[in-house]
Design a protein around this motif. Structure first.
Motif, PDB file in Angstrom:
ATOM      1  N   SER A  12     136.466 -45.022  -8.367  1.00 36.40           N
ATOM      2  CA  SER A  12     137.792 -45.119  -8.955  1.00 36.40           C
ATOM      3  C   SER A  12     138.309 -46.546  -8.834  1.00 36.40           C
ATOM      4  O   SER A  12     138.058 -47.228  -7.847  1.00 36.40           O
ATOM      5  CB  SER A  12     138.755 -44.152  -8.267  1.00 36.40           C
ATOM      6  N   LEU A  13     139.039 -46.980  -9.858  1.00 41.59           N
ATOM      7  CA  LEU A  13     139.576 -48.333  -9.890  1.00 41.59           C
ATOM      8  C   LEU A  13     141.070 -48.303 -10.136  1.00 41.59           C
ATOM      9  O   LEU A  13     141.628 -47.296 -10.577  1.00 41.59           O
ATOM     10  CB  LEU A  13     138.902 -49.134 -11.011  1.00 41.59           C
ATOM     11  N   LYS A  14     141.715 -49.426  -9.859  1.00 42.84           N
ATOM     12  CA  LYS A  14     143.120 -49.572 -10.200  1.00 42.84           C
ATOM     13  C   LYS A  14     143.234 -50.244 -11.560  1.00 42.84           C
ATOM     14  O   LYS A  14     142.356 -50.977 -11.977  1.00 42.84           O
ATOM     15  CB  LYS A  14     143.830 -50.400  -9.126  1.00 42.84           C
ATOM     16  N   GLY A  15     144.355 -49.983 -12.233  1.00 46.31           N
ATOM     17  CA  GLY A  15     144.564 -50.581 -13.532  1.00 46.31           C
ATOM     18  C   GLY A  15     144.213 -49.628 -14.660  1.00 46.31           C
ATOM     19  O   GLY A  15     143.921 -48.455 -14.431  1.00 46.31           O
ATOM     20  N   PRO A  16     144.225 -50.101 -15.896  1.00 47.09           N
ATOM     21  CA  PRO A  16     143.971 -49.238 -17.062  1.00 47.09           C
ATOM     22  C   PRO A  16     142.598 -48.579 -17.061  1.00 47.09           C
ATOM     23  O   PRO A  16     142.439 -47.468 -17.570  1.00 47.09           O
ATOM     24  CB  PRO A  16     144.106 -50.212 -18.243  1.00 47.09           C
ATOM     25  N   ILE A  17     141.570 -49.255 -16.526  1.00 44.62           N
ATOM     26  CA  ILE A  17     140.230 -48.669 -16.495  1.00 44.62           C
ATOM     27  C   ILE A  17     140.139 -47.708 -15.316  1.00 44.62           C
ATOM     28  O   ILE A  17     140.477 -48.051 -14.183  1.00 44.62           O
ATOM     29  CB  ILE A  17     139.141 -49.750 -16.393  1.00 44.62           C
ATOM     30  N   GLY A  18     139.661 -46.504 -15.582  1.00 42.13           N
ATOM     31  CA  GLY A  18     139.687 -45.455 -14.572  1.00 42.13           C
ATOM     32  C   GLY A  18     138.597 -45.503 -13.533  1.00 42.13           C
ATOM     33  O   GLY A  18     138.823 -45.229 -12.371  1.00 42.13           O
ATOM     34  N   GLU A  19     137.360 -45.877 -13.918  1.00 36.61           N
ATOM     35  CA  GLU A  19     136.279 -45.783 -12.940  1.00 36.61           C
ATOM     36  C   GLU A  19     135.063 -46.586 -13.375  1.00 36.61           C
ATOM     37  O   GLU A  19     134.980 -47.080 -14.498  1.00 36.61           O
ATOM     38  CB  GLU A  19     135.860 -44.323 -12.755  1.00 36.61           C
ATOM     39  N   LYS A  20     134.116 -46.706 -12.430  1.00 35.58           N
ATOM     40  CA  LYS A  20     132.791 -47.241 -12.714  1.00 35.58           C
ATOM     41  C   LYS A  20     131.779 -46.108 -12.585  1.00 35.58           C
ATOM     42  O   LYS A  20     131.959 -45.204 -11.778  1.00 35.58           O
ATOM     43  CB  LYS A  20     132.420 -48.360 -11.733  1.00 35.58           C
ATOM     44  N   ARG A  21     130.728 -46.193 -13.393  1.00 34.69           N
ATOM     45  CA  ARG A  21     129.665 -45.197 -13.350  1.00 34.69           C
ATOM     46  C   ARG A  21     128.345 -45.873 -13.008  1.00 34.69           C
ATOM     47  O   ARG A  21     128.074 -46.993 -13.440  1.00 34.69           O
ATOM     48  CB  ARG A  21     129.535 -44.497 -14.705  1.00 34.69           C
ATOM     49  N   LYS A  22     127.489 -45.153 -12.282  1.00 35.81           N
ATOM     50  CA  LYS A  22     126.227 -45.724 -11.833  1.00 35.81           C
ATOM     51  C   LYS A  22     125.173 -45.718 -12.931  1.00 35.81           C
ATOM     52  O   LYS A  22     124.980 -44.719 -13.616  1.00 35.81           O
ATOM     53  CB  LYS A  22     125.700 -44.948 -10.625  1.00 35.81           C
ATOM     54  N   GLN A  39     142.666 -54.246 -19.069  1.00 33.59           N
ATOM     55  CA  GLN A  39     142.295 -54.357 -17.658  1.00 33.59           C
ATOM     56  C   GLN A  39     142.227 -55.823 -17.219  1.00 33.59           C
ATOM     57  O   GLN A  39     142.668 -56.179 -16.119  1.00 33.59           O
ATOM     58  CB  GLN A  39     140.958 -53.677 -17.399  1.00 33.59           C
ATOM     59  N   ILE A  40     141.667 -56.664 -18.052  1.00 23.14           N
ATOM     60  CA  ILE A  40     141.528 -58.079 -17.699  1.00 23.14           C
ATOM     61  C   ILE A  40     142.889 -58.738 -17.554  1.00 23.14           C
ATOM     62  O   ILE A  40     143.126 -59.495 -16.600  1.00 23.14           O
ATOM     63  CB  ILE A  40     140.645 -58.792 -18.741  1.00 23.14           C
ATOM     64  N   PHE A  41     143.804 -58.424 -18.452  1.00 27.17           N
ATOM     65  CA  PHE A  41     145.146 -59.016 -18.310  1.00 27.17           C
ATOM     66  C   PHE A  41     145.910 -58.368 -17.165  1.00 27.17           C
ATOM     67  O   PHE A  41     146.765 -59.011 -16.545  1.00 27.17           O
ATOM     68  CB  PHE A  41     145.907 -58.932 -19.633  1.00 27.17           C
ATOM     69  N   TRP A  42     145.594 -57.120 -16.843  1.00 22.83           N
ATOM     70  CA  TRP A  42     146.161 -56.485 -15.652  1.00 22.83           C
ATOM     71  C   TRP A  42     145.719 -57.243 -14.407  1.00 22.83           C
ATOM     72  O   TRP A  42     146.518 -57.472 -13.485  1.00 22.83           O
ATOM     73  CB  TRP A  42     145.712 -55.032 -15.586  1.00 22.83           C
ATOM     74  N   LEU A  43     144.474 -57.677 -14.378  1.00 27.84           N
ATOM     75  CA  LEU A  43     143.965 -58.444 -13.237  1.00 27.84           C
ATOM     76  C   LEU A  43     144.724 -59.764 -13.080  1.00 27.84           C
ATOM     77  O   LEU A  43     145.002 -60.190 -11.953  1.00 27.84           O
ATOM     78  CB  LEU A  43     142.470 -58.725 -13.409  1.00 27.84           C
ATOM     79  N   THR A  44     145.061 -60.415 -14.201  1.00 29.42           N
ATOM     80  CA  THR A  44     145.800 -61.685 -14.102  1.00 29.42           C
ATOM     81  C   THR A  44     147.184 -61.479 -13.507  1.00 29.42           C
ATOM     82  O   THR A  44     147.749 -62.406 -12.915  1.00 29.42           O
ATOM     83  CB  THR A  44     145.939 -62.367 -15.480  1.00 29.42           C
ATOM     84  N   GLU A  45     147.724 -60.267 -13.642  1.00 27.26           N
ATOM     85  CA  GLU A  45     149.057 -59.986 -13.132  1.00 27.26           C
ATOM     86  C   GLU A  45     149.043 -59.452 -11.699  1.00 27.26           C
ATOM     87  O   GLU A  45     149.999 -59.642 -10.943  1.00 27.26           O
ATOM     88  CB  GLU A  45     149.755 -58.949 -14.026  1.00 27.26           C
ATOM     89  N   HIS A  46     147.950 -58.793 -11.304  1.00 21.19           N
ATOM     90  CA  HIS A  46     147.950 -58.056 -10.042  1.00 21.19           C
ATOM     91  C   HIS A  46     146.961 -58.567  -9.002  1.00 21.19           C
ATOM     92  O   HIS A  46     147.005 -58.118  -7.849  1.00 21.19           O
ATOM     93  CB  HIS A  46     147.658 -56.569 -10.305  1.00 21.19           C
ATOM     94  N   LYS A 174     145.997 -74.393 -12.867  1.00 21.52           N
ATOM     95  CA  LYS A 174     146.701 -73.105 -12.872  1.00 21.52           C
ATOM     96  C   LYS A 174     146.379 -72.223 -14.101  1.00 21.52           C
ATOM     97  O   LYS A 174     147.282 -71.711 -14.772  1.00 21.52           O
ATOM     98  CB  LYS A 174     148.211 -73.315 -12.771  1.00 21.52           C
ATOM     99  N   PRO A 175     145.103 -71.990 -14.380  1.00 21.10           N
ATOM    100  CA  PRO A 175     144.764 -71.088 -15.488  1.00 21.10           C
ATOM    101  C   PRO A 175     144.923 -69.629 -15.077  1.00 21.10           C
ATOM    102  O   PRO A 175     144.858 -69.291 -13.892  1.00 21.10           O
ATOM    103  CB  PRO A 175     143.300 -71.417 -15.763  1.00 21.10           C
ATOM    104  N   ASP A 176     145.097 -68.772 -16.058  1.00 22.95           N
ATOM    105  CA  ASP A 176     145.084 -67.327 -15.821  1.00 22.95           C
ATOM    106  C   ASP A 176     143.667 -66.775 -15.977  1.00 22.95           C
ATOM    107  O   ASP A 176     143.264 -65.876 -15.239  1.00 22.95           O
ATOM    108  CB  ASP A 176     146.021 -66.623 -16.802  1.00 22.95           C
ATOM    109  N   LEU A 177     142.930 -67.318 -16.955  1.00 20.49           N
ATOM    110  CA  LEU A 177     141.558 -66.888 -17.224  1.00 20.49           C
ATOM    111  C   LEU A 177     140.634 -68.100 -17.157  1.00 20.49           C
ATOM    112  O   LEU A 177     140.953 -69.151 -17.722  1.00 20.49           O
ATOM    113  CB  LEU A 177     141.444 -66.257 -18.611  1.00 20.49           C
ATOM    114  N   VAL A 178     139.496 -67.940 -16.471  1.00 20.98           N
ATOM    115  CA  VAL A 178     138.479 -68.996 -16.424  1.00 20.98           C
ATOM    116  C   VAL A 178     137.202 -68.430 -17.033  1.00 20.98           C
ATOM    117  O   VAL A 178     136.595 -67.505 -16.473  1.00 20.98           O
ATOM    118  CB  VAL A 178     138.208 -69.475 -14.981  1.00 20.98           C
ATOM    119  N   PHE A 179     136.803 -68.956 -18.180  1.00 27.69           N
ATOM    120  CA  PHE A 179     135.579 -68.514 -18.838  1.00 27.69           C
ATOM    121  C   PHE A 179     134.420 -69.365 -18.316  1.00 27.69           C
ATOM    122  O   PHE A 179     134.446 -70.598 -18.423  1.00 27.69           O
ATOM    123  CB  PHE A 179     135.708 -68.642 -20.353  1.00 27.69           C
TER     124      PHE A 179
END
Length: 273
Positions: A12-22, A39-46, A174-179
């Motif tokens: 189980s994960l936090k944010g819009p994505i619910g889980e990871k599967r094996k 989810q990615i933009f949720w990570l930038t906020e949280h 101070k970037p939010d996303l680093v590619f």
């Protein structure tokens, strides 16, 4: 030793994505393409520092063979199903539709969303020529996009002083996303090493800089939907990639067949018990 993450059938994960599967020995995030964007933009906020891996067949097989790299992949905040075979196998094993979420497709979408949301981006890796083309195109297509910076590191192992200086340079921007475009598995290891050091969401996008810049063509969507993109990559770089695809793809097929047979055997035993 395996981490606690690896002992669970789903995580189980936090944010819009619910889980990871094996899948094989790795855990892959599930959800629609749009949910991954959220989810990615949720990570930038949280989260002050996080990283995203784009898990294709090559990465999954490398993780299967190398436990240390498997831990890098499993500790990613998000591991997308990059590639038709991965998304199709996810559906086969877990019975739910799974979008393909490739770095080449997600990069332009994230840039547009970043421009709309007022988020800043940083491009790290590749060559000066590629980076200049990427930045020029991004500015032309998205004049509102905040480009915090870009940097092509030396194509060798960095000293501790150089690495610290580069990390400070990125954080000062101070970037939010680093590619990150260093190639697999180097970029994934770099992101894991810089988790909690680079204050942004890092994304290992590999060849996506080249396709975004128009320096490398992609197959039509119908061919990508048939999982034929690897054949085009092999056509472009046969000397470098023939062994990888011959060995890696064959190994992936054998391992997934083994998983399928094992699962069916267990299910049959349960029914007959």
């Amino acid at each position: 030793m395996h981490t606690k993450l690896q002992d669970s059938p789903a995580v189980s994960l936090k944010g819009p994505i619910g889980e990871k599967r094996k899948l094989l020995t790795s855990y892959i995030s599930t959800g629609s393409f749009d949910t991954f964007v959220d989810q990615i933009f949720w990570l930038t906020e949280h989260k002050k520092s996080s990283y995203v891996c784009f898990a294709n067949v090559h990465m999954l097989v490398e993780a299967y063979k190398d436990q240390a790299f498997n831990e890098v992949l499993n500790k990613a905040d998000v591991a997308t199903p990059d590639g038709g075979p991965v998304s199709k196998i996810m559906k086969l094993f877990y019975g739910q539709e799974q979008d393909r979420v490739a770095g080449m497709d997600l990069l332009p979408r994230l840039l547009r969303e970043a421009a709309a949301k007022g988020k800043s981006v940083y491009f790290y890796g590749s060559t000066d020529e590629v980076l200049n083309t990427v930045v020029t195109k991004a500015k032309q297509e998205m004049p509102d996009l905040k480009i915090a910076g870009f940097y092509s590191p030396p194509f060798r192992k960095l000293t501790e002083e150089e690495d610290a200086s580069i990390t400070d340079m990125i954080n000062d921007a101070k970037p939010d996303l680093v590619f990150v475009a260093l190639g697999c598995p180097k970029q994934e290891r770099w992101m894991a090493d810089h988790k909690d050091r680079v204050n942004a969401c890092m994304l290992g996008v590999g060849q996506a800089f080249l396709t975004f810049a128009g320096l490398e063509k992609r197959l039509p969507k119908w061919a990508r939907d048939l999982s034929l993109e690897w054949t085009y990559r092999l056509y472009l770089e046969p000397k470098r990639l023939w062994k990888r695809y011959l060995v890696t793809n064959s190994m992936f097929v054998l391992l997934t067949l083994k998983m399928l047979v094992t699962r069916n055997y267990k299910e049959n035993n349960v029914r007959s018990a």
